[in-house]
Design a protein around this motif. Structure first.
Motif, PDB file in Angstrom:
ATOM      1  N   VAL A 139     -28.409  -8.181  14.131  1.00 14.27           N
ATOM      2  CA  VAL A 139     -29.735  -7.660  13.773  1.00 14.27           C
ATOM      3  C   VAL A 139     -29.541  -6.851  12.500  1.00 14.27           C
ATOM      4  N   LYS A 140     -30.529  -6.877  11.637  1.00 13.44           N
ATOM      5  CA  LYS A 140     -30.444  -6.041  10.449  1.00 13.44           C
ATOM      6  C   LYS A 140     -31.098  -4.720  10.778  1.00 13.44           C
ATOM      7  N   ALA A 141     -30.273  -3.718  11.072  1.00  9.04           N
ATOM      8  CA  ALA A 141     -30.779  -2.448  11.562  1.00  9.04           C
ATOM      9  C   ALA A 141     -29.795  -1.347  11.219  1.00  9.04           C
ATOM     10  N   SER A 142     -30.281  -0.114  11.146  1.00 10.47           N
ATOM     11  CA  SER A 142     -29.411   1.016  10.831  1.00 10.47           C
ATOM     12  C   SER A 142     -28.483   1.306  11.998  1.00 10.47           C
ATOM     13  N   VAL A 143     -27.289   1.792  11.666  1.00  6.93           N
ATOM     14  CA  VAL A 143     -26.294   2.116  12.683  1.00  6.93           C
ATOM     15  C   VAL A 143     -26.559   3.526  13.187  1.00  6.93           C
ATOM     16  N   GLY A 144     -26.783   3.656  14.508  1.00  5.12           N
ATOM     17  CA  GLY A 144     -26.976   4.961  15.122  1.00  5.12           C
ATOM     18  C   GLY A 144     -25.659   5.483  15.657  1.00  5.12           C
ATOM     19  N   SER A 145     -25.531   5.553  16.965  1.00  3.26           N
ATOM     20  CA  SER A 145     -24.285   6.048  17.564  1.00  3.26           C
ATOM     21  C   SER A 145     -23.126   5.144  17.191  1.00  3.26           C
ATOM     22  N   SER A 146     -22.025   5.750  16.780  1.00  4.27           N
ATOM     23  CA  SER A 146     -20.879   4.990  16.284  1.00  4.27           C
ATOM     24  C   SER A 146     -19.880   4.715  17.404  1.00  4.27           C
ATOM     25  N   PHE A 147     -18.873   3.940  17.065  1.00  2.00           N
ATOM     26  CA  PHE A 147     -17.784   3.609  17.984  1.00  2.00           C
ATOM     27  C   PHE A 147     -16.887   4.825  18.156  1.00  2.00           C
ATOM     28  N   GLY A 148     -16.470   5.112  19.394  1.00  2.80           N
ATOM     29  CA  GLY A 148     -15.524   6.199  19.624  1.00  2.80           C
ATOM     30  C   GLY A 148     -15.822   6.956  20.899  1.00  2.80           C
ATOM     31  N   PRO A 149     -15.050   8.015  21.163  1.00  6.89           N
ATOM     32  CA  PRO A 149     -15.230   8.796  22.398  1.00  6.89           C
ATOM     33  C   PRO A 149     -16.619   9.415  22.466  1.00  6.89           C
ATOM     34  N   ARG A 150     -17.171   9.394  23.668  1.00  4.43           N
ATOM     35  CA  ARG A 150     -18.478  10.027  23.896  1.00  4.43           C
ATOM     36  C   ARG A 150     -18.552  10.468  25.354  1.00  4.43           C
ATOM     37  N   GLY A 151     -18.717  11.773  25.557  1.00  7.06           N
ATOM     38  CA  GLY A 151     -18.859  12.303  26.915  1.00  7.06           C
ATOM     39  C   GLY A 151     -17.687  11.987  27.816  1.00  7.06           C
ATOM     40  N   GLY A 152     -16.488  11.988  27.263  1.00  4.32           N
ATOM     41  CA  GLY A 152     -15.290  11.750  28.057  1.00  4.32           C
ATOM     42  C   GLY A 152     -14.944  10.297  28.279  1.00  4.32           C
ATOM     43  N   ARG A 153     -15.684   9.371  27.669  1.00  6.46           N
ATOM     44  CA  ARG A 153     -15.354   7.957  27.788  1.00  6.46           C
ATOM     45  C   ARG A 153     -15.608   7.277  26.446  1.00  6.46           C
ATOM     46  N   LEU A 154     -15.126   6.057  26.297  1.00  3.96           N
ATOM     47  CA  LEU A 154     -15.251   5.346  25.032  1.00  3.96           C
ATOM     48  C   LEU A 154     -16.624   4.709  24.891  1.00  3.96           C
ATOM     49  N   HIS A 155     -17.311   5.017  23.809  1.00  2.00           N
ATOM     50  CA  HIS A 155     -18.495   4.256  23.423  1.00  2.00           C
ATOM     51  C   HIS A 155     -17.958   3.046  22.680  1.00  2.00           C
ATOM     52  N   ALA A 156     -17.893   1.914  23.366  1.00  2.00           N
ATOM     53  CA  ALA A 156     -17.078   0.781  22.927  1.00  2.00           C
ATOM     54  C   ALA A 156     -17.735  -0.101  21.878  1.00  2.00           C
ATOM     55  N   GLY A 157     -18.868   0.342  21.341  1.00  3.85           N
ATOM     56  CA  GLY A 157     -19.526  -0.429  20.298  1.00  3.85           C
ATOM     57  C   GLY A 157     -20.318   0.489  19.395  1.00  3.85           C
TER      58      GLY A 157
END
Length: 366
Positions: free
Chosen positions: A219-237
């Motif tokens: 999708v052509k859309a702005s990137v919000g939350s990035s890849f990386g740790p979030r709240g003690g777990r991995l935000h995997a995308g």
């Protein structure tokens, strides 16, 4: 077979400011060029031609290829340029020649010959490819390959191995796929970055256009939350923020592994309603299996996906619509890339550099 005289591969880097990444990715091309090469003036970008010819900027060797192989690859690419074939076709043609002849212009091998097959693409005169003398000419052989490829409806969205097989009719139809990464690297090197100019002459890659490496921005859309740790777990995308019901496209050709309501979401509240930050799971989601063990994931669809497990999908094919099901606080596509066939968080990588290096950078506005 007599070896052709060894020659260097003549290449030119695209100017550093050119970032219209419609091809393999500038970083990948740079990795295959010798240090110290200077960009050529007028390097290819998003101009009117889109298929600029190679410019002389010094002589280099491409790792993993002999001078003969690189020279034959360069011929295949130049013929494609002259015929205004989109860069995706150059990669398909080079990968095909890698499988058929290992990029050697093979003559008659006697008892080891496959019927009357000859040349870079092992074309058979008895099957209408031309005379033996013609198919032994790399320029003629390349042109005949492209002529038949261009007659295949939808070839740009097909997996490489499918498009190649439609032309070649090989006894080993799945053999071409393994050559795609190396073919893409060779194309990037010998074209001097001309493959970065976009899939169609005079255009930069649009959301549904397939890059030379076979990738599409989902999708052509702005990137919000990035890849990386979030709240003690991995935000995997990454979260791609866009309007509800925006079309979600397959990032590359592949096979659907899953197209379901995430079990955790189903148990909590179901996928046919908006989720919340306290709702678990991906909501309605799709997992696609691509070549070389790459998997992509598409989460939070608004309704049941338009594909089912086992379906073969083309690059850019619609998978579903953006929604907010599952663990979500608003409409967006959560997009993941996994390697080595590992669908767990251990296999996840940051999709932003991955997509950039494959010519379909994430970001922008719908």
């Amino acid at each position: 077979m007599n070896s052709r005289a060894a020659i260097g591969v003549v290449v030119a880097l695209a100017a550093a400011g050119v970032l219209c990444l419609g091809g393999i990715g500038y970083g990948q091309v740079r990795a295959y060029l010798a240090a110290g090469q200077q960009p050529a003036a007028g390097a290819p970008g998003c101009g009117a031609a889109g298929t600029a010819q190679v410019r002389v900027a010094g002589t280099v060797k491409v790792p993993g290829f002999t001078a003969e192989q690189a020279a034959n690859g360069r011929t295949i690419v130049q013929v494609g340029q002259q015929m205004a074939v989109p860069p995706r076709g150059w990669v398909i043609a080079v990968a095909t020649a890698m499988q058929e002849s290992n990029l050697h212009n093979l003559g008659d091998l006697g008892a080891r010959n496959d019927h009357d097959s000859l040349g870079l693409f092992q074309q058979r005169p008895s099957q209408g490819w031309g005379t033996p003398q013609q198919v032994m000419d790399p320029v003629y052989a390349s042109r005949k390959f492209y002529e038949r490829l261009l007659k295949v409806s939808g070839w740009q969205q097909m997996p490489l191995t499918v498009a190649a097989q439609r032309v070649q009719r090989s006894a080993f139809p799945n053999a071409y796929a393994k050559h795609e990464p190396k073919a893409a690297a060779l194309v990037g090197a010998v074209s001097g970055g001309a493959d970065l100019a976009g899939q169609q002459p005079g255009q930069c890659a649009a959301p549904a256009e397939v890059t030379a490496g076979g990738w599409v921005n989902p999708v052509k859309a702005s990137v919000g939350s990035s890849f990386g740790p979030r709240g003690g777990r991995l935000h995997a995308g990454v979260d791609l923020i866009t309007a509800r019901r925006t079309v979600i496209r397959a990032a590359s050709a592949g096979t659907v592994i899953k197209a379901v309501c995430d079990g955790a979401t189903a148990r909590a509240r179901g996928c046919d309603v908006d989720g919340s930050p306290s709702t678990p799971g991906c909501g309605w989601f799709v997992d696609l299996q691509h070549a070389d063990g790459v998997i992509t994931r598409y989460c939070h669809m608004i309704q049941r996906p338009l594909v089912s497990a086992g379906d073969h999908v083309a690059a850019g094919q619609q998978l579903g619509l953006v929604g907010s099901s599952g663990h979500s606080s608003g409409p967006h596509l959560h997009f993941e890339v996994h390697l080595h066939g590992d669908r767990s968080s251990k296999g996840a990588i940051n999709p932003v550099p991955w997509m950039k290096n494959h010519g379909a950078p994430l970001g922008g506005t719908a």
